[in-house]
Design a protein around this motif. Structure first.
Motif, PDB file in Angstrom:
ATOM      1  N   ALA A 124     -77.438  74.899  90.182  1.00 61.00           N
ATOM      2  CA  ALA A 124     -76.279  75.485  90.864  1.00 61.00           C
ATOM      3  C   ALA A 124     -75.131  75.601  89.883  1.00 61.00           C
ATOM      4  N   ASP A 125     -74.277  76.598  90.115  1.00 59.31           N
ATOM      5  CA  ASP A 125     -73.101  76.759  89.261  1.00 59.31           C
ATOM      6  C   ASP A 125     -72.121  75.606  89.450  1.00 59.31           C
ATOM      7  N   HIS A 126     -71.969  75.161  90.705  1.00 60.41           N
ATOM      8  CA  HIS A 126     -71.098  74.038  90.991  1.00 60.41           C
ATOM      9  C   HIS A 126     -71.822  73.071  91.916  1.00 60.41           C
ATOM     10  N   THR A 127     -71.803  71.798  91.553  1.00 64.42           N
ATOM     11  CA  THR A 127     -72.389  70.771  92.410  1.00 64.42           C
ATOM     12  C   THR A 127     -71.319  69.742  92.729  1.00 64.42           C
ATOM     13  N   LEU A 128     -71.628  68.880  93.685  1.00 65.40           N
ATOM     14  CA  LEU A 128     -70.639  67.906  94.129  1.00 65.40           C
ATOM     15  C   LEU A 128     -71.320  66.593  94.485  1.00 65.40           C
ATOM     16  N   LEU A 129     -70.790  65.497  93.921  1.00 67.87           N
ATOM     17  CA  LEU A 129     -71.213  64.150  94.292  1.00 67.87           C
ATOM     18  C   LEU A 129     -69.998  63.406  94.811  1.00 67.87           C
ATOM     19  N   VAL A 130     -70.150  62.813  96.018  1.00 73.41           N
ATOM     20  CA  VAL A 130     -69.092  61.996  96.600  1.00 73.41           C
ATOM     21  C   VAL A 130     -69.672  60.627  96.902  1.00 73.41           C
ATOM     22  N   VAL A 131     -69.082  59.596  96.313  1.00 72.09           N
ATOM     23  CA  VAL A 131     -69.527  58.213  96.528  1.00 72.09           C
ATOM     24  C   VAL A 131     -68.396  57.486  97.240  1.00 72.09           C
ATOM     25  N   LEU A 132     -68.660  56.995  98.456  1.00 71.85           N
ATOM     26  CA  LEU A 132     -67.621  56.350  99.244  1.00 71.85           C
ATOM     27  C   LEU A 132     -67.490  54.865  98.934  1.00 71.85           C
ATOM     28  N   GLY A 133     -68.373  54.353  98.096  1.00 71.07           N
ATOM     29  CA  GLY A 133     -68.275  52.976  97.615  1.00 71.07           C
ATOM     30  C   GLY A 133     -67.977  52.963  96.124  1.00 71.07           C
ATOM     31  N   SER A 175     -63.172  62.214  89.483  1.00 74.21           N
ATOM     32  CA  SER A 175     -62.010  61.621  90.137  1.00 74.21           C
ATOM     33  C   SER A 175     -62.361  60.263  90.732  1.00 74.21           C
ATOM     34  N   VAL A 176     -61.561  59.254  90.396  1.00 78.47           N
ATOM     35  CA  VAL A 176     -61.806  57.882  90.838  1.00 78.47           C
ATOM     36  C   VAL A 176     -60.582  57.373  91.588  1.00 78.47           C
ATOM     37  N   ALA A 177     -60.778  56.965  92.845  1.00 76.63           N
ATOM     38  CA  ALA A 177     -59.660  56.439  93.626  1.00 76.63           C
ATOM     39  C   ALA A 177     -59.334  54.998  93.239  1.00 76.63           C
ATOM     40  N   ALA A 218     -64.793  56.946  95.593  1.00 76.31           N
ATOM     41  CA  ALA A 218     -63.728  56.355  96.393  1.00 76.31           C
ATOM     42  C   ALA A 218     -63.419  54.917  95.981  1.00 76.31           C
ATOM     43  N   GLY A 219     -64.376  54.244  95.372  1.00 75.76           N
ATOM     44  CA  GLY A 219     -64.180  52.855  94.956  1.00 75.76           C
ATOM     45  C   GLY A 219     -63.903  52.737  93.473  1.00 75.76           C
ATOM     46  N   ASN A 220     -64.499  51.701  92.873  1.00 73.06           N
ATOM     47  CA  ASN A 220     -64.349  51.462  91.444  1.00 73.06           C
ATOM     48  C   ASN A 220     -65.562  51.981  90.682  1.00 73.06           C
ATOM     49  N   VAL A 221     -65.368  52.273  89.402  1.00 73.50           N
ATOM     50  CA  VAL A 221     -66.445  52.779  88.557  1.00 73.50           C
ATOM     51  C   VAL A 221     -66.630  51.849  87.367  1.00 73.50           C
ATOM     52  N   ARG A 222     -67.873  51.484  87.119  1.00 71.14           N
ATOM     53  CA  ARG A 222     -68.208  50.707  85.922  1.00 71.14           C
ATOM     54  C   ARG A 222     -69.322  51.441  85.180  1.00 71.14           C
ATOM     55  N   ILE A 223     -68.989  51.922  83.993  1.00 71.20           N
ATOM     56  CA  ILE A 223     -69.955  52.638  83.158  1.00 71.20           C
ATOM     57  C   ILE A 223     -70.237  51.771  81.939  1.00 71.20           C
ATOM     58  N   ARG A 224     -71.452  51.331  81.808  1.00 71.22           N
ATOM     59  CA  ARG A 224     -71.789  50.409  80.713  1.00 71.22           C
ATOM     60  C   ARG A 224     -71.732  51.099  79.352  1.00 71.22           C
ATOM     61  N   GLY A 225     -71.927  52.407  79.358  1.00 70.90           N
ATOM     62  CA  GLY A 225     -71.894  53.159  78.117  1.00 70.90           C
ATOM     63  C   GLY A 225     -70.804  54.204  78.106  1.00 70.90           C
ATOM     64  N   GLU A 278     -63.325  60.969 105.784  1.00 71.29           N
ATOM     65  CA  GLU A 278     -61.969  60.803 106.296  1.00 71.29           C
ATOM     66  C   GLU A 278     -61.474  59.361 106.257  1.00 71.29           C
ATOM     67  N   SER A 279     -62.390  58.415 106.351  1.00 73.35           N
ATOM     68  CA  SER A 279     -61.972  57.006 106.380  1.00 73.35           C
ATOM     69  C   SER A 279     -61.994  56.369 104.996  1.00 73.35           C
ATOM     70  N   ALA A 280     -62.305  57.133 103.991  1.00 67.76           N
ATOM     71  CA  ALA A 280     -62.477  56.575 102.647  1.00 67.76           C
ATOM     72  C   ALA A 280     -61.251  56.775 101.785  1.00 67.76           C
ATOM     73  N   ALA A 281     -61.018  55.793 100.907  1.00 68.27           N
ATOM     74  CA  ALA A 281     -60.027  55.885  99.829  1.00 68.27           C
ATOM     75  C   ALA A 281     -58.634  56.234 100.339  1.00 68.27           C
ATOM     76  N   THR A 282     -57.891  56.997  99.531  1.00 69.54           N
ATOM     77  CA  THR A 282     -56.494  57.296  99.830  1.00 69.54           C
ATOM     78  C   THR A 282     -56.325  58.756 100.235  1.00 69.54           C
ATOM     79  N   PRO A 283     -55.217  59.075 100.920  1.00 71.53           N
ATOM     80  CA  PRO A 283     -54.974  60.487 101.261  1.00 71.53           C
ATOM     81  C   PRO A 283     -54.910  61.381 100.033  1.00 71.53           C
TER      82      PRO A 283
END
Length: 439
Positions: free
Chosen positions: A85-94, A130-132, A110-117, A25-30
């Protein structure tokens, strides 16, 4: 705290869906939280793994339980989901920092993403990455997998179309233009190389799991690479350099090409080029030119004065209704492909070509008998012509007078549909062995 792979047996402690959502609830944007909520319901009913603080590891596989990381995730290798599992979920608040990502389910950062590849998403349109914040990556490869980025986009290459972001990638490429062999399937290949491909999902995933390279050198685009290769051949003194630029989304012929004055073969098929630059006349060594499926309505006189041009293909150029008078100046032209659909009739200028031996007519769709007779009569006025043919499409009735074709060494009938009685008429009008039915 930072959890190290090998130092823990679980990526987090089990908590209720409500407890985990309170952290979200306290992360990222509405807007980001609203999007996450539609994936959260149903997937998290049996509980969630909550990892406190940052998560650092060599690699991470998500599933079957949803995983929420209250800090950032930093991986040396691959981040993968969809385990057990048919559907999985990862949530990163940083933030997320990783070498490669292979996702078939839902990931929310919820933060920034840096993918080297590379980020590879494959869910047949069912799931999302989804990236906030912002996203930086060498390549995004999606197979009907939604990619949503709210912040700044810093991406070299996109393969796919389902990217929603305020910015654009620097290049949008086909699989064979962005990936190494084994990560794509060749659909069409010619002497210039691969011209059409599809993603090899299993091959790409296998390479990612094994830590093998998957990305081609994309510092130069496919057009720049092809031109550079031609220049290299010229620099080495190699004869007959060829340049293939089919299906490259070109709106004009690149100016760099006109410096390749020793170029002997040029293919520009299936590009949205509406006007052929008069500078084409600078390529005086050109022996073969293919401009199939170009939406051109005219040809520049400079093209008609190429002294070495022996082969020219204008197939599928259905906006070309006539050939310019200068066309008769193609003194070396021996083989020509024309599209019947656009041409008003038989171009009389063809009778002035001194060396034309082969003339192939394409696309006979709803061609009236009168126009067919005009074409046949025209062939009879070309004394140097030895080979001709009608290809693609269908006719219900061939012209009444087929005698002008009798002087040809070979006539090919490659129509998709023509009555057998008409084929027999044509066969009777030609000397024995002169008719070839088929392509």
């Amino acid at each position: 705290m930072a959890a190290k792979q090998g130092a823990v047996t679980s990526w987090g402690r089990e908590v209720s869906s409500g407890e985990a959502w309170a952290r979200v609830e306290s992360a990222a944007t509405p807007e980001w939280r609203k999007q996450l909520s539609s994936w959260w319901k149903g997937v998290t009913d049996e509980g969630v793994l909550l990892h406190e603080g940052d998560l650092e590891a060599d690699s991470l596989v998500v599933g079957p339980r949803p995983l929420v990381v209250s800090g950032s995730v930093r991986l040396k290798g691959l981040l993968e989901d969809g385990h057990a599992a048919d559907h999985t979920l990862l949530v990163v608040l940083g933030d997320l920092e990783v070498e490669n990502v292979a996702t078939v389910s839902a990931m929310f950062i919820a933060g920034n993403v840096r993918i080297r590849g590379l980020l590879f998403g494959d869910s047949l349109g069912d799931d999302v990455f989804s990236v906030a914040g912002g996203l930086k990556a060498r390549a995004l490869v999606e197979e009907h997998h939604h990619l949503h980025v709210a912040g700044a986009l810093d991406v070299d290459v996109l393969v796919g179309s389902k990217l929603t972001a305020p910015g654009k990638p620097r290049q949008k490429l086909e699989p064979h233009e962005a990936l190494l062999r084994g990560a794509f399937t060749v659909e069409e290949e010619d002497e210039d190389g691969v011209v059409d491909s599809t993603l090899d999902r299993k091959g790409l995933l296998e390479k990612l799991r094994k830590g093998k390279p998957v990305l081609a050198d994309t510092r130069l685009g496919p057009v720049e690479k092809a031109i550079a290769a031609a220049k290299e051949k010229v620099a080495k003194g190699e004869k007959a350099p060829r340049l293939g630029l089919s299906l490259k989304k070109l709106k004009a012929i690149p100016e760099e090409i006109f410096s390749l004055t020793g170029l002997e073969g040029l293919t520009l098929d299936s590009n949205p080029i509406e006007v052929i630059s008069p500078r084409i006349g600078e390529l005086r060594a050109l022996r073969s030119l293919s401009v199939e499926r170009l939406p051109v309505s005219t040809l520049p006189d400079e093209l008609c004065r190429l002294p070495a041009l022996k082969k020219l293909s204008l197939r599928y150029c259905d906006k070309l209704t006539r050939l310019p008078e200068a066309f008769g100046e193609l003194e070396s032209l021996e083989e020509l492909y024309l599209d019947v659909t656009g041409l008003d009739g038989f171009p009389e200028v063809l009778t002035r070509l001194p060396k034309l031996k082969k003339l192939w007519w394409w696309r006979f769709f709803k061609t009236p008998p009168k126009k067919l007779q005009v074409l046949v009569d025209g062939l009879g006025r070309m004394p140097k012509l030895t080979h001709s043919g009608f290809f693609q499409g269908e006719v219900t009735e061939l012209p009444a007078n087929l005698a002008p074709l009798a002087r040809l060494k070979q006539f090919k009938l490659g129509l998709d549909k023509v009555p057998a009685t008409e084929v027999r008429r044509l066969e009777a009008a030609l000397p024995p062995g002169r008719l070839h039915v088929g392509y």
